[in-house]
Design a protein around this motif. Structure first.
Motif, PDB file in Angstrom:
ATOM      1  N   GLY A   1       1.060  -0.613   0.173  1.00  0.00           N
ATOM      2  CA  GLY A   1      -0.009  -0.143   0.255  1.00  0.00           C
ATOM      3  C   GLY A   1       0.823   1.692  -0.371  1.00  0.00           C
ATOM      4  N   VAL A   2       0.843   2.080   0.925  1.00  0.00           N
ATOM      5  CA  VAL A   2       1.425   3.029   1.415  1.00  0.00           C
ATOM      6  C   VAL A   2       3.134   2.995   1.777  1.00  0.00           C
ATOM      7  CG1 VAL A   2      -0.116   4.959   0.837  1.00  0.00           C
ATOM      8  CG2 VAL A   2       0.490   4.220   3.036  1.00  0.00           C
ATOM      9  N   ALA A   3       3.309   1.983   2.646  1.00  0.00           N
ATOM     10  CA  ALA A   3       3.774   1.891   3.660  1.00  0.00           C
ATOM     11  C   ALA A   3       5.368   0.830   3.175  1.00  0.00           C
ATOM     12  CB  ALA A   3       3.547   0.718   4.520  1.00  0.00           C
ATOM     13  N   VAL A   4       6.521   1.264   3.182  1.00  0.00           N
ATOM     14  CA  VAL A   4       6.937   0.001   3.130  1.00  0.00           C
ATOM     15  C   VAL A   4       7.855  -1.163   3.416  1.00  0.00           C
ATOM     16  CG1 VAL A   4      10.157   1.028   2.675  1.00  0.00           C
ATOM     17  CG2 VAL A   4       9.007   3.064   2.614  1.00  0.00           C
ATOM     18  N   ARG A   5       7.394  -2.072   2.979  1.00  0.00           N
ATOM     19  CA  ARG A   5       7.101  -3.200   2.793  1.00  0.00           C
ATOM     20  C   ARG A   5       9.020  -3.789   4.249  1.00  0.00           C
ATOM     21  NH1 ARG A   5       7.828  -6.868  -2.140  1.00  0.00           N
ATOM     22  NH2 ARG A   5       6.113  -5.484  -2.505  1.00  0.00           N
ATOM     23  N   GLY A   6       8.636  -4.256   5.225  1.00  0.00           N
ATOM     24  CA  GLY A   6       9.429  -4.481   5.649  1.00  0.00           C
ATOM     25  C   GLY A   6       9.812  -3.613   6.781  1.00  0.00           C
ATOM     26  N   ALA A   7       9.008  -2.262   6.784  1.00  0.00           N
ATOM     27  CA  ALA A   7      10.242  -1.320   7.523  1.00  0.00           C
ATOM     28  C   ALA A   7       8.695   0.026   8.260  1.00  0.00           C
ATOM     29  CB  ALA A   7      10.397  -0.153   6.842  1.00  0.00           C
ATOM     30  N   GLU A   8       8.567  -0.728   9.706  1.00  0.00           N
ATOM     31  CA  GLU A   8       7.095   0.024  10.015  1.00  0.00           C
ATOM     32  C   GLU A   8       7.666   1.515  10.642  1.00  0.00           C
ATOM     33  OE1 GLU A   8       5.429  -0.413  14.528  1.00  0.00           O
ATOM     34  OE2 GLU A   8       6.706  -2.119  14.136  1.00  0.00           O
ATOM     35  N   GLY A   9       6.449   1.871  10.458  1.00  0.00           N
ATOM     36  CA  GLY A   9       6.292   2.926  10.500  1.00  0.00           C
ATOM     37  C   GLY A   9       6.805   3.931   8.940  1.00  0.00           C
ATOM     38  N   LEU A  10       7.869   3.068   8.173  1.00  0.00           N
ATOM     39  CA  LEU A  10       7.933   3.931   7.275  1.00  0.00           C
ATOM     40  C   LEU A  10       6.665   3.979   6.294  1.00  0.00           C
ATOM     41  CD1 LEU A  10      10.327   6.094   6.188  1.00  0.00           C
ATOM     42  CD2 LEU A  10      11.788   3.125   5.390  1.00  0.00           C
ATOM     43  N   PHE A  11       6.908   4.735   5.346  1.00  0.00           N
ATOM     44  CA  PHE A  11       5.471   4.919   4.442  1.00  0.00           C
ATOM     45  C   PHE A  11       6.486   5.953   3.113  1.00  0.00           C
ATOM     46  CE2 PHE A  11       3.946   5.690   8.529  1.00  0.00           C
ATOM     47  CZ  PHE A  11       2.760   4.361   8.177  1.00  0.00           C
TER      48      PHE A  11
END
Length: 161
Positions: free
Chosen positions: A114-124
């Motif tokens: 979606g709008v989140a970087v894959r595998g990086a919580e809290g990083l869009f």
């Protein structure tokens, strides 16, 4: 208008060239050329291949097979083309841009959920740095708004800087 909105939300904006992102103790450490900033959430809009946010390393004799791609800043930013991870460390073999066609450069970007970087919580991420998104100003703006909303929603209280 942007500055007024940021101020009204109780946020702060810092301008400068980001060189690295690193997750430490549940927060993001953002390194710029002159400072280090900590944040709970980050929306990244660094541009794609044309703007220098995604860089292409040409084929080299010690890395046969073609070009490789990486984000212009250090951090957990997997690069993909057509759903396949192709960043500089993902494979011995690169991508043959001549065989794939130059339109491949419009599809390369950061791997997302979606709008989140894959595998990086809290990083869009938003805009031309995102894989497989149309490269238009309206699309980048729309995706940027969606990424910002998701970043705000990820917080448990009011938005943090």
């Amino acid at each position: 208008m942007r500055d007024a909105l940021i101020s009204d939300l109780g946020l702060s904006a810092v301008q400068g060239r980001v060189t690295a992102l690193e997750r430490r103790s549940g927060r993001w450490s953002i390194t710029t050329e002159s400072d280090s900033i900590d944040a709970d959430r980050v929306v990244l809009a660094i541009g794609g291949v044309a703007a220098g946010g995604i860089e292409m390393d040409p084929a080299r004799p010690d890395h046969p097979g073609g070009a490789r791609f990486h984000a212009a800043i250090a951090g957990p930013l997997p690069i993909e083309i057509d759903g396949l991870v192709v960043d500089a460390v993902s494979s011995l073999f690169g991508i043959d841009v001549a065989a794939q066609g130059l339109e491949l450069l419009e599809r390369v970007g950061i791997a997302m959920n979606g709008v989140a970087v894959r595998g990086a919580e809290g990083l869009f991420a938003a805009g031309d740095c995102v894989a497989a998104r149309p490269r238009t100003a309206i699309e980048a703006l729309s995706h940027g708004v969606a990424a910002a909303r998701a970043a705000f929603a990820a917080g448990t209280t009011r938005p943090q800087s």
